[in-house]
Motif scaffolding. Structure first.
Motif: not given
Ligand SMILES: C[C@H](O)CC(=O)SCCNC(=O)CCNC(=O)[C@H](O)C(C)(C)COP(=O)(O)OP(=O)(O)OC[C@H]1O[C@@H](n2cnc3c(N)ncnc32)[C@H](O)[C@@H]1OP(=O)(O)O
Ligand SMILES: NC(=O)c1ccc[n+]([C@@H]2O[C@H](COP(=O)([O-])OP(=O)(O)OC[C@H]3O[C@@H](n4cnc5c(N)ncnc54)[C@H](O)[C@@H]3O)[C@@H](O)[C@H]2O)c1
Length: 308
Positions: A277-282
């Motif tokens: 989840p840390l790499f989920e695009p914003l």
């Protein structure tokens, strides 16, 4: 005002740490800084850009940065500062021909857009053109060095040299070795990093190496906090500067690094590691990038900047 043309000699052995002729491909935020610190160390630099207009911009940004360095180093003797700037600039030659630019290079450092296909095309061409002794390095923020090197026939002479923005100020250089990087290449990279005044650390070819693996999730978490409405971007920045002692808040840093670059990093990692989840695009970052708002370099990102 234009880059000077330099006569150079070709060195055949890396064993003597004979890196004297360095070709830097890409003269944006990072490439311009890498060219500058290399020339400051007395080495000859060929800086390659896509066209003459971009080269001109690169030249201006190097001149501005060198003036800041000279002001600090030679505050009591401005005439020596002027000499330092002229001599350093004299070691940098601009080019728009990547093939010709690597013919006499001891080391090629690539700092173009963070896109694997574009990097592959470039390195394929460079590999065919450069002498077999030339070392290749990528300054990628997030891509696998082994994957970038895979299109070349010199995987033993390929590694990562990851600099930090602003290159003339940030002292760290991450030296990345893949399982195929030879000891000789690794030693040459470490010695070269030292020769240009950087402190080198070594890291395996893992996503984000050391700094970005920690920094990018932190910057992304700050954006998620803002997107949830927990606090304003300005207050999050103030909090991290005054409460954690960071020189810039995460939004200032995102705008400084370039939102296009951070967005590329997150999208690439998310594709490879969708479970994290840390790499989920914003969402807010994707929207700004789609509008051409890349941060300081385009005049607007999470904040607005005066166009220079
Ligand atoms: C994503 C990638 O893969 C990896 C990355 O690069 S992640 C980003 C890493 N970088 C950071 O985290 C940067 C964090 N920010 C900082 O360290 C500081 O804010 C900063 C060094 C950028 C600016 O410092 P700050 O004190 O706010 O401003 P300022 O006074 O203008 O600059 C400090 C000194 O650096 C010098 N400087 C700043 N930018 C410069 C440049 N581009 N060229 C030359 N000198 C520069 C200034 O002249 C000044 O020198 P002085 O101390 O002798 O006066
Ligand atoms: N921005 C950062 O803080 C930072 C820090 C460390 C590493 N990096 C990495 O460094 C690389 C460059 O990032 P940047 O921030 O300097 O980007 P940037 O957009 O500022 O500059 C990239 C430059 O490369 C040029 N370019 C593109 N394709 C080219 C080609 N085929 N030949 C020659 N030039 C070409 C572009 O014209 C542009 O000027 C990326 O891989 C990025 O991930 C960025």
């Amino acid at each position: 005002m234009s880059f000077s043309v330099i006569k150079r000699s070709f060195s055949t052995s890396m064993a003597k740490n004979a890196i004297k002729n360095v070709t830097v491909i890409g003269g944006g935020l990072m490439g311009s800084g890498i060219a500058q610190v290399t020339a400051q160390a007395g080495q000859n630099v060929t800086l390659v850009e896509v066209n003459a207009d971009v080269l001109k911009k690169t030249e201006t940004s190097i001149a501005t940065s060198l003036a800041r360095v000279a002001k600090k180093l030679y505050k009591d003797k401005p005439s020596d500062g002027e000499k330092f700037v002229a001599e350093t600039r004299g070691r940098i030659k601009g080019s728009t021909d990547p093939i010709a630019s690597v013919k006499q290079a001891d080391l090629v450092v690539e700092a173009i857009i963070e896109n694997i296909d574009i990097k592959h095309k470039l390195f394929k061409d460079l590999d065919a053109a450069a002498p077999p002794t030339t070392l290749f390095a990528s300054n990628t923020s997030s891509l696998s060095i082994g994957e970038i090197a895979s299109v070349t026939n010199r995987k033993d002479r390929f590694g990562g040299l990851h600099f930090f923005n602003p290159v003339p100020v940030m002292k760290l250089l991450e030296v990345i070795r893949t399982p195929e990087t030879s000891d000789e290449t690794y030693q040459a990279f470490m010695a070269w990093g030292k020769s240009i005044g950087k402190v080198c650390i070594t890291c395996k070819d893992t996503p984000g190496f050391v700094v970005n693996r920690l920094l990018v999730p932190y910057m992304a978490e700050a954006v998620r906090m803002y997107e949830r409405g927990d606090a304003s971007a300005r207050d999050i920045d103030t909090a991290m500067k005054l409460g954690a002692g960071y020189p810039m808040g995460p939004f200032e840093l995102n705008d400084y690094v370039g939102l296009d670059t951070t967005n590329f990093i997150l999208e690439g990692w998310h594709k490879k590691m969708p479970e994290n989840p840390l790499f989920e695009p914003l969402e807010s970052m994707k929207k700004l990038v789609s509008e051409g708002k890349f941060g300081i370099k385009s005049g607007e990102g999470y904040y607005k900047y005066d166009k220079k």
